[in-house]
Write a protein that holds these residues in place. Structure first.
Motif, PDB file in Angstrom:
ATOM      1  N   GLN A  44       0.820  -1.208   0.000  1.00  0.00           N
ATOM      2  CA  GLN A  44       0.000   0.000   0.000  1.00  0.00           C
ATOM      3  C   GLN A  44       0.854   1.257   0.000  1.00  0.00           C
ATOM      4  O   GLN A  44       0.530   2.246  -0.666  1.00  0.00           O
ATOM      5  CB  GLN A  44      -0.942  -0.030   1.207  1.00  0.00           C
ATOM      6  N   ARG A  55       0.912   4.046  -2.965  1.00  0.00           N
ATOM      7  CA  ARG A  55       0.702   5.461  -2.657  1.00  0.00           C
ATOM      8  C   ARG A  55       1.818   6.324  -3.251  1.00  0.00           C
ATOM      9  O   ARG A  55       1.583   7.424  -3.747  1.00  0.00           O
ATOM     10  CB  ARG A  55       0.635   5.680  -1.149  1.00  0.00           C
ATOM     11  N   ASP A 100      -3.981   5.943  -4.501  1.00  0.00           N
ATOM     12  CA  ASP A 100      -4.383   5.894  -3.106  1.00  0.00           C
ATOM     13  C   ASP A 100      -5.705   6.620  -2.930  1.00  0.00           C
ATOM     14  O   ASP A 100      -6.142   7.394  -3.792  1.00  0.00           O
ATOM     15  CB  ASP A 100      -3.313   6.558  -2.223  1.00  0.00           C
ATOM     16  N   ASN A 110      -4.999  -0.884   5.420  1.00  0.00           N
ATOM     17  CA  ASN A 110      -5.034   0.372   4.671  1.00  0.00           C
ATOM     18  C   ASN A 110      -5.511   1.521   5.551  1.00  0.00           C
ATOM     19  O   ASN A 110      -4.954   2.625   5.525  1.00  0.00           O
ATOM     20  CB  ASN A 110      -5.956   0.216   3.460  1.00  0.00           C
TER      21      ASN A 110
END
Length: 266
Positions: A154, A158, A163, A209
């Motif tokens: 994640q 990003r 994201d 997340n």
């Protein structure tokens, strides 16, 4: 480039040189050290990493110092083994990381502008792509524990601009995945274990997340909870034993009395 010529820097260099000398002596004279290979050291290095992690979570600086020493020893050991086949040596290792840090920080050693942490991360990922990585996710080790890997995936995404914008959006995704997970188990038909497992995985991924969005490291959070549970359960076992009771013979209500007392312990 910044240069540190303080007396303490000389002490540090001398200490590192001392370690290199000891490593050479052990590799040449100690039967155990002579026998080691990169493959035989690998599992020991992983163990040292976990021991360092435990020390950090416990806030035990004496142990952190000790475990850092063990890790530096392993790094020097690998480099010494590689030097024996003229593959590389510790100087190559150190120069390689120095070159990498300089090239990955053009806002310090070049003309690129980066005023925020987020800009630095984005620049970092773009530079890795220019260096030959086919995907921003290529740098995530396949052997990482799943929870850590989810966090790193994640973060990498990003860095590439993929994201959510607001944490409320992320929480809505958590609730969506929770509902899908519940539906997988509330079906009147026979439960599809593979489907339920997949939905549970999606739920965990969405929770990781959200944790990232609110600046919580999920691995650290879960490990602290693990340690908390171990401490409380151990207290429960000890108190039950003092009272002459066996956990297997106690009701949940009886155990819960000790559990509530355990929660009040520091």
């Amino acid at each position: 480039m910044f240069e540190n010529t303080s007396p303490n820097r000389l002490n540090i260099l001398q200490a590192f040189d001392r370690l290199l000398t000891i490593m050479d002596e052990l590799r040449e004279q100690c039967p155990w050290d002579r026998k080691q290979t990169m493959e035989s050291l690998r599992h020991l290095t992983i163990e040292e990493m976990y021991e360092l992690s435990d020390s950090i979570l416990e806030g035990n600086m004496a142990e952190v110092k000790k475990e850092l020493g063990d890790l530096i020893l392993h790094i020097v050991f690998y480099a010494r083994i590689a030097s024996e086949t003229n593959t590389f040596d510790i100087a190559d290792v150190l120069n390689a990381i120095c070159d990498k840090l300089i090239s990955r920080h053009p806002h310090i050693y070049g003309t690129v502008k980066a005023d925020t942490e987020e800009q630095v991360k984005q620049n970092w990922e773009q530079l890795k792509l220019k260096e030959g990585n086919k995907s921003v996710l290529a740098g995530v080790p396949s052997s990482l524990p799943a929870l850590v890997k989810a966090m790193r995936i994640q973060e990498k995404a990003r860095g590439a601009g993929f994201d959510w914008e607001e944490k409320t959006q992320v929480w809505e995704k958590v609730e969506e995945e929770m509902q899908e997970f519940k539906e997988a188990f509330n079906s009147e038909q026979e439960i599809d274990s593979k489907e339920a497992e997949g939905e549970f995985g999606d739920l965990l991924f969405s929770l990781v997340n959200y944790a990232r969005f609110v600046d919580i490291n999920p691995e650290t959070a879960l490990e602290r909870t693990n340690k908390k549970f171990i401490k409380r359960f151990t207290y429960l076992e000890e108190e039950a034993k003092k009272a002459g009771k066996n956990l297997q013979d106690m009701t949940l209500a009886e155990m819960d009395i000790y559990w509530e007392k355990a929660k009040k312990q520091k």
